[in-house]
Write a protein that holds these residues in place. Structure first.
Motif, mmCIF file in Angstrom:
data_model
loop_
_atom_site.group_PDB
_atom_site.id
_atom_site.type_symbol
_atom_site.label_atom_id
_atom_site.label_comp_id
_atom_site.label_asym_id
_atom_site.label_seq_id
_atom_site.Cartn_x
_atom_site.Cartn_y
_atom_site.Cartn_z
ATOM 1 N N LEU A 98 4.818 -25.004 26.146
ATOM 2 C CA LEU A 98 5.310 -26.160 26.891
ATOM 3 C C LEU A 98 6.539 -26.682 26.243
ATOM 4 N N HIS A 99 7.622 -26.678 27.010
ATOM 5 C CA HIS A 99 8.951 -27.279 26.616
ATOM 6 C C HIS A 99 9.504 -28.436 27.351
ATOM 7 N N ILE A 100 9.637 -29.416 26.655
ATOM 8 C CA ILE A 100 9.936 -30.729 27.366
ATOM 9 C C ILE A 100 11.491 -30.814 27.319
ATOM 10 N N SER A 101 12.471 -30.468 28.522
ATOM 11 C CA SER A 101 13.658 -30.424 28.461
ATOM 12 C C SER A 101 14.225 -31.580 28.706
ATOM 13 N N SER A 102 13.872 -32.681 29.140
ATOM 14 C CA SER A 102 14.407 -34.002 29.355
ATOM 15 C C SER A 102 13.297 -35.009 29.630
ATOM 16 N N PHE A 103 13.605 -36.268 29.124
ATOM 17 C CA PHE A 103 12.545 -37.402 29.110
ATOM 18 C C PHE A 103 13.704 -38.714 29.113
ATOM 19 N N THR A 104 13.462 -39.357 30.356
ATOM 20 C CA THR A 104 14.244 -40.660 30.623
ATOM 21 C C THR A 104 13.307 -41.811 30.129
ATOM 22 N N SER A 105 14.280 -42.961 30.188
ATOM 23 C CA SER A 105 13.595 -44.231 29.821
ATOM 24 C C SER A 105 12.658 -44.781 30.768
ATOM 25 N N SER A 106 12.482 -44.262 31.801
ATOM 26 C CA SER A 106 11.412 -44.515 32.739
ATOM 27 C C SER A 106 10.259 -43.612 32.742
ATOM 28 N N GLY A 107 10.338 -42.981 31.681
ATOM 29 C CA GLY A 107 8.937 -41.946 31.630
ATOM 30 C C GLY A 107 8.980 -40.710 32.296
ATOM 31 N N ILE A 108 10.143 -40.232 33.257
ATOM 32 C CA ILE A 108 10.228 -39.247 33.828
ATOM 33 C C ILE A 108 10.437 -37.896 33.051
ATOM 34 N N VAL A 109 9.752 -36.811 33.316
ATOM 35 C CA VAL A 109 9.636 -35.645 32.105
ATOM 36 C C VAL A 109 10.169 -34.615 32.891
ATOM 37 N N MET A 110 10.831 -33.924 32.470
ATOM 38 C CA MET A 110 11.112 -32.343 33.057
ATOM 39 C C MET A 110 10.636 -31.330 32.196
ATOM 40 N N ALA A 111 9.911 -30.564 32.464
ATOM 41 C CA ALA A 111 9.029 -29.549 31.505
ATOM 42 C C ALA A 111 8.985 -28.286 31.832
ATOM 43 N N THR A 112 8.917 -27.274 31.058
ATOM 44 C CA THR A 112 8.804 -25.920 31.558
ATOM 45 C C THR A 112 7.397 -25.196 30.887
ATOM 46 N N LEU A 113 6.647 -24.954 31.492
ATOM 47 C CA LEU A 113 5.484 -24.255 31.075
ATOM 48 C C LEU A 113 5.684 -22.502 31.274
ATOM 49 N N SER A 114 5.209 -22.035 30.139
ATOM 50 C CA SER A 114 5.491 -20.258 30.413
ATOM 51 C C SER A 114 4.578 -19.677 29.355
ATOM 52 N N ASN A 115 4.461 -17.997 29.762
ATOM 53 C CA ASN A 115 3.694 -17.421 28.812
ATOM 54 C C ASN A 115 4.301 -16.159 29.062
ATOM 55 N N SER A 116 3.956 -15.035 28.723
ATOM 56 C CA SER A 116 4.532 -13.833 28.585
ATOM 57 C C SER A 116 5.032 -13.114 29.975
ATOM 58 N N SER A 117 4.208 -13.647 31.136
ATOM 59 C CA SER A 117 4.559 -13.057 32.385
ATOM 60 C C SER A 117 5.175 -14.044 33.410
ATOM 61 N N TRP A 118 5.062 -15.176 33.187
ATOM 62 C CA TRP A 118 5.465 -16.169 34.105
ATOM 63 C C TRP A 118 6.218 -17.354 33.493
ATOM 64 N N THR A 119 6.944 -18.459 34.394
ATOM 65 C CA THR A 119 7.373 -19.371 33.875
ATOM 66 C C THR A 119 7.750 -20.418 35.089
ATOM 67 N N ALA A 120 7.319 -21.801 34.653
ATOM 68 C CA ALA A 120 7.337 -22.723 35.765
ATOM 69 C C ALA A 120 7.667 -23.981 35.435
ATOM 70 N N ASP A 121 8.510 -24.402 36.120
ATOM 71 C CA ASP A 121 9.212 -25.636 35.816
ATOM 72 C C ASP A 121 8.264 -27.021 36.661
ATOM 73 N N PHE A 122 8.248 -28.166 35.948
ATOM 74 C CA PHE A 122 7.653 -29.229 36.234
ATOM 75 C C PHE A 122 8.377 -30.708 36.292
ATOM 76 N N THR A 123 8.164 -31.288 37.260
ATOM 77 C CA THR A 123 8.682 -32.624 36.958
ATOM 78 C C THR A 123 7.462 -33.584 36.820
ATOM 79 N N GLY A 124 7.399 -34.597 35.920
ATOM 80 C CA GLY A 124 6.037 -35.530 35.940
ATOM 81 C C GLY A 124 6.436 -36.638 35.247
ATOM 82 N N ARG A 125 5.694 -37.635 34.592
ATOM 83 C CA ARG A 125 5.687 -38.704 34.093
ATOM 84 C C ARG A 125 4.832 -38.833 32.786
#
Length: 135
Positions: A98-125
């Motif tokens: 799990l890699h947190i690529s960005s985090f804003t002051s309002s709590g918005i998080v951009m993250a990437t979850l991956s393993n050896s066969s796939w990668t998924a990007d998420f936006t959350g809080r």
């Protein structure tokens, strides 16, 4: 609620049909001018404050939210990377990152979850009150 008393509810009404003390509001058109006075604005403020406090109380929240940045784990602002292993059985073992690529002051998080066969990007809080990351 009938049928489920575990769900809290609130009913809000202006009870206009009970008053009729100043003007006949139901016969006025939507464009009729209403005189805004200091007393009416104070009444509106008090009413809004009470309703907001009741809803917060029912929701179990505080008046002020915690700052997500101040409450976040160390490394959130600088690109936190976590890795771990998930074992689903003797022969099913996968490593995830799990890699947190960005985090804003309002709590918005951009993250990437991956393993050896796939990668998924998420936006959350990230919630500073509960310390939960919701993706």
């Amino acid at each position: 609620w009938k049928g489920n008393e575990d769900i809290p509810a609130i009913f809000l009404t202006d009870t206009g049909y009970l008053r009729h003390s100043e003007k006949d509001w139901f016969s006025r058109g939507p464009d009729d001018p209403i005189e805004l006075t200091t007393d009416r604005l104070q009444f509106l403020k008090k009413t809004t404050d009470v309703i907001t406090a009741v809803i917060r109380d029912m929701a179990g929240t505080r008046e002020e939210c915690r700052d997500p940045v101040a409450e976040s784990p160390s490394g959130f602002q600088t690109g936190l990377k976590l890795s771990g292993e998930l074992t689903m059985g003797p022969s099913m073992r996968s490593t995830y990152e799990l890699h947190i690529s960005s985090f804003t002051s309002s709590g918005i998080v951009m993250a990437t979850l991956s393993n050896s066969s796939w990668t998924a990007d998420f936006t959350g809080r990230y919630d500073g009150d509960t310390h939960l990351l919701m993706l």
